[in-house]
Design a protein around this motif. Structure first.
Motif, mmCIF file in Angstrom:
data_model
loop_
_atom_site.group_PDB
_atom_site.id
_atom_site.type_symbol
_atom_site.label_atom_id
_atom_site.label_comp_id
_atom_site.label_asym_id
_atom_site.label_seq_id
_atom_site.Cartn_x
_atom_site.Cartn_y
_atom_site.Cartn_z
ATOM 1 N N ILE A 4 0.720 -1.115 0.003
ATOM 2 C CA ILE A 4 0.007 -0.025 0.122
ATOM 3 C C ILE A 4 0.927 1.302 -0.154
ATOM 4 C CG2 ILE A 4 -1.772 1.193 1.423
ATOM 5 C CD1 ILE A 4 -2.856 -1.473 0.230
ATOM 6 N N ALA A 5 0.590 1.943 -1.150
ATOM 7 C CA ALA A 5 1.735 3.199 -1.135
ATOM 8 C C ALA A 5 1.567 4.006 0.074
ATOM 9 C CB ALA A 5 1.652 3.944 -2.432
ATOM 10 N N GLY A 6 2.520 4.586 0.580
ATOM 11 C CA GLY A 6 2.229 5.492 1.798
ATOM 12 C C GLY A 6 2.372 4.877 3.217
ATOM 13 N N VAL A 7 2.410 3.396 3.113
ATOM 14 C CA VAL A 7 2.498 2.683 4.353
ATOM 15 C C VAL A 7 3.780 1.715 4.680
ATOM 16 C CG1 VAL A 7 0.993 1.333 6.038
ATOM 17 C CG2 VAL A 7 -0.138 2.438 4.260
ATOM 18 N N GLU A 8 4.424 2.041 5.651
ATOM 19 C CA GLU A 8 5.586 1.395 5.911
ATOM 20 C C GLU A 8 5.468 0.460 7.371
ATOM 21 O OE1 GLU A 8 9.223 4.028 4.537
ATOM 22 O OE2 GLU A 8 7.474 5.068 5.359
ATOM 23 N N PHE A 9 6.132 -0.721 7.532
ATOM 24 C CA PHE A 9 6.065 -1.246 8.798
ATOM 25 C C PHE A 9 7.453 -1.704 9.174
ATOM 26 C CE2 PHE A 9 2.624 -2.244 5.844
ATOM 27 C CZ PHE A 9 1.383 -2.052 6.813
ATOM 28 N N ALA A 10 7.403 -2.101 10.589
ATOM 29 C CA ALA A 10 8.481 -2.461 11.198
ATOM 30 C C ALA A 10 8.413 -3.186 12.482
ATOM 31 C CB ALA A 10 9.602 -1.198 11.520
ATOM 32 N N ALA A 37 1.292 10.203 10.141
ATOM 33 C CA ALA A 37 0.397 9.778 11.130
ATOM 34 C C ALA A 37 1.188 8.514 11.298
ATOM 35 C CB ALA A 37 -0.876 9.193 11.056
ATOM 36 N N ALA A 38 0.985 7.705 12.497
ATOM 37 C CA ALA A 38 1.901 6.408 12.992
ATOM 38 C C ALA A 38 0.971 5.579 14.077
ATOM 39 C CB ALA A 38 3.231 6.659 13.718
ATOM 40 N N ILE A 39 1.230 4.190 14.110
ATOM 41 C CA ILE A 39 0.416 3.268 14.658
ATOM 42 C C ILE A 39 1.550 2.518 15.393
ATOM 43 C CG2 ILE A 39 -0.878 1.407 15.053
ATOM 44 C CD1 ILE A 39 -2.292 2.265 12.242
ATOM 45 N N ILE A 40 1.505 2.375 16.862
ATOM 46 C CA ILE A 40 2.574 1.389 17.565
ATOM 47 C C ILE A 40 1.765 0.449 18.097
ATOM 48 C CG2 ILE A 40 2.900 3.073 19.183
ATOM 49 C CD1 ILE A 40 6.074 1.751 19.229
ATOM 50 N N ALA A 46 6.385 10.010 18.065
ATOM 51 C CA ALA A 46 6.145 11.377 17.452
ATOM 52 C C ALA A 46 7.552 11.958 17.327
ATOM 53 C CB ALA A 46 5.161 12.203 18.404
ATOM 54 N N GLU A 47 8.265 12.116 18.301
ATOM 55 C CA GLU A 47 9.500 12.805 18.250
ATOM 56 C C GLU A 47 10.584 12.053 16.922
ATOM 57 O OE1 GLU A 47 12.994 14.031 21.270
ATOM 58 O OE2 GLU A 47 11.007 13.331 21.970
ATOM 59 N N ALA A 48 10.369 10.951 17.355
ATOM 60 C CA ALA A 48 11.246 10.130 16.233
ATOM 61 C C ALA A 48 11.067 10.499 14.829
ATOM 62 C CB ALA A 48 11.403 8.519 16.594
ATOM 63 N N SER A 86 -0.452 14.095 18.488
ATOM 64 C CA SER A 86 -1.799 13.543 18.389
ATOM 65 C C SER A 86 -2.251 12.894 17.220
ATOM 66 C CB SER A 86 -2.351 15.039 18.433
ATOM 67 O OG SER A 86 -1.933 15.798 17.027
ATOM 68 N N ARG A 87 -1.020 12.628 16.226
ATOM 69 C CA ARG A 87 -1.252 11.677 15.246
ATOM 70 C C ARG A 87 -0.663 10.201 15.278
ATOM 71 N NH1 ARG A 87 -5.052 11.896 11.713
ATOM 72 N NH2 ARG A 87 -3.533 11.582 9.809
#
Lengths: 452, 452
Positions: free
Chosen positions: A60-66, A122-125, A151-153, A159-160
């Motif tokens: 999915i363009a615009g989504v990266e995982f680790a 945005a990000a999801i952890i 957020a900082e990294a 908030s995102r």
């Protein structure tokens, strides 16, 4: 070759028999204590797992995982995963309605309600092993620390950054183990690592869950790819377990949220393993808008929503296929109810009945227990209008057993791995299908031993 | 003495180990079929059974019992019992609210509603092995045949003969096996055969249940003696399982009914084994008026009602102590709820949670699952006001774990056979206690194999 000492072998086998017998009688479970943790057995993959393993999901363009090994609770496996979403990604979510929901869930809800502009990305952890639920203010601080570090990294506002935690309830989350690994997570981000992310959030799951769909948009294809985790404590209430779905569709956050909310009822809110609702249930849907296709409207919107529902249903079914101890995948199909609420009451009364679920485990076509479950459901039901079918086999109608029904046919049907139990109440036009699994000794073992 | 062949012994033991291992993994249950019935194991008595066996119950003047082997389903044991009640006996009843309740239950309800004068005497006939539920009009005819035969044999109207059937649902009742034995039952009637009657109605029960009380009336003692059967499919809804309570008190039917109905909530409606409600739940209370004491009024009425409630609670607790596969007797004590409905919701959500019940089976003080059950209950709850205790041990308060709580203390407490899990919601003054048991492998075994 040395001569086998049959005498001592027989003696050691005798001890084994004694131990196993005690276990079969349930006495070993009774003897276990939290103070004496047992070695974990290797988990065999559920017999109901989709053949062929984890599916090939589109990028999915615009989504990266680790994902990394942070050692939150589990050792020697990845247990924290990070998703980075490109600027302008719309995010929608549905969450558990539990009044004791976790700090992560409350935090996600607050952030989504604030409708922060999506321009920054945005990000999801997500971590497994500890749910950070019922951990009070310390738990809220842990959420702030983890999302703040991400957020900082990534150089985006906190908030995102959305977070989820899954695992044991009530233990403080050792969040420093997570924040310490965020630089490594950021460095490892890749478009093609979604399967690794699905692995990292597993707890009692025996396989990672993924599903995908592609829709032809105006000017190019639109892709959807989703992952889920869930196996026990499954009785969603407005959401379920942990589910993350990604798409490159161009769609506004409000439209995305409506589409997601509309399709939760017939998918994640139609499954139950054990009638227990999690404190952490989270379903997030992120749309990056990076597809070459035009914004989703009209006929494309319909096709997109239908594909999204398919992905949601597929993931929901995979959770049941990985139900703790499950050996049967069962659809409870209720028709002819007076109204939707009654249809749901009957369907869930059957799907959650321990007596129905143990009969299915025993491959016993004990339809009397289905009658009892209908009776206790609280829904309007008339004995003399009820029809019960196992698959195509007419078992009972008009208040008693079909005279042509043969127990052998029912018993043969129950040997299958995928069962449909259909109930027609004969009172109206409302219907509801829900999916569940059987209740076996394995469920008891998994859950009596969970924390030890 | 012949020399032991250790080699062949070792080989046979190896096979045993393999078989037992398969069983432990739950695969044997998966392999069982209804077509290949297994030999029944001898049922060990529940470890929670009251010490000292069946209690000595007082004779109740005007009540006689008999039981015979009719072979309805079980062989080599008594399976039908008859109770004759003297003329002028007042009868009160409470029944399952299941919409698929059995013909017997509907018949009892109709007869009690008709308020036939008690002058002629009355009778109760009960069989085990077949519940005659969901058997349609044929089932209704079976009820008429059985109660009609009893009426004829005793010379009383059929409208004063109450019946119950317990066992498999959905199979036609072979009622001729019962009617053929009625002359023998009548011939065997004796005042001192209540224990035999309690035995005859057992199904998956591992011990017969009895309780008694004596109250000082005006002019002599008033006796109460009751018997119950119940082990699985226990989640009463306005009544429970089969319970028959007898007294020699002089009391009018309407007053008796009020007293019975008033005390069902805190006794039989406060227990759950598996959240499944039976189609046959019946509670009958018969007052013969043969005590030398004056009619029950004033302070005596209060004392009588209190004694009746004790007998009801004692029998209800015995049902839990015989819960299928139970190894722990557990009180869930909820306080501080906003209202009674919320207190009940929280208590039953915990008592019915498979995850809480398997944790108890594993002696794991997994209080996080209690938090999750409170959260899903639908009751008003505030994480930051919740208090959870195991017995006297303060586990959690104000939204998180009590800092002084030590897991070892919780684990040690869980080793006990009788547990109290106390939850204070901190919101109001409403409270509710309910009783339940743990969920073990034995429950699964009993119920996966029930009909085979």
């Amino acid at each position: 070759m040395a001569k086998t000492d049959w005498k001592s072998e027989a003696k050691s086998l005798k001890k084994k028999v004694k131990k196993l017998k005690a276990r079969v009688m349930g006495t070993e479970i009774g003897a276990a204590t939290a103070a004496a943790p047992k070695a974990k057995k290797a988990k065999p993959v559920s017999p109901l797992a989709p053949k062929g393993g984890f599916p090939k999901l589109p990028l999915i363009a615009g989504v990266e995982f680790a994902a990394v090994e942070a050692g939150v609770r589990y050792q020697n496996r990845k247990d924290v995963m990070l998703v980075r979403l490109a600027p302008d990604t719309a995010v929608a979510g549905v969450f558990t309605t539990s009044s004791t929901r976790s700090g992560c869930v409350r935090d996600c809800q607050t952030k989504l309600a604030a409708k922060v502009p999506a321009g920054t990305g945005a990000a999801i952890i997500v971590n497994s092993g500890n749910s950070n639920a019922f951990t009070g203010k310390v738990g809220d601080q842990a959420v702030a620390a983890v999302t703040g570090s991400v957020a900082e990294a990534l150089g985006i506002p906190a908030s995102r950054v959305f977070s989820s935690s899954t695992g044991v309830i009530g233990e403080p989350l050792p969040y420093e183990k997570i924040t310490a690994r965020i630089p490594d997570l950021v460095a490892a981000l890749r478009e093609d690592a979604i399967e690794m992310a699905a692995h990292a959030m597993m707890t009692t799951d025996t396989f990672p869950k993924g599903a995908a769909a592609t829709v032809q948009g105006d000017g190019g294809p639109i892709h959807i790819a989703g992952i889920a985790k869930g196996s026990g404590m499954i009785a969603p209430d407005m959401a379920t377990m942990l589910v993350y779905i990604f798409t490159d569709a161009k769609i506004a956050p409000a439209a995305l949220q409506k589409m997601l909310s509309r399709n939760v009822g017939a998918t994640f809110n139609s499954i139950t393993v054990d009638s227990d609702t999690s404190t952490s249930d989270t379903l997030l849907l992120a749309a990056t808008g990076k597809s070459p296709a035009a914004p989703v409207t009209g006929a494309v919107a319909k096709a997109f929503e239908s594909a999204l529902r398919d992905v949601m249903r597929d993931l929901a079914h995979q959770v049941i296929r990985d139900g703790e101890g499950a050996t049967k995948f069962v659809e409870i199909r209720v028709t002819g109810a007076r109204d939707d609420a009654d249809a749901a009451r009957v369907a869930f009364a059957i799907a959650n009945s321990p007596l129905v679920k143990t009969a299915i485990a025993g491959q016993d076509p004990n339809w009397g227990r289905i009658v009892a479950a209908i009776g206790k459901s609280g829904a309007e039901a008339d004995r003399d209008r009820l029809t019960i079918r196992f698959g195509d086999i007419l078992v009972a109608e008009k208040g008693w057993r079909n005279p042509k029904y043969r127990e052998e046919d029912g018993a043969a049907y129950m040997l299958g791995e995928e069962l449909v139990i259909a109930v027609d109440l004969g009172l109206g036009r409302a219907k509801r299908s829900v999916w569940t699994c059987d209740l076996t000794n394995r469920y008891i073992e998994i859950n009596a031993d969970y924390r030890s």
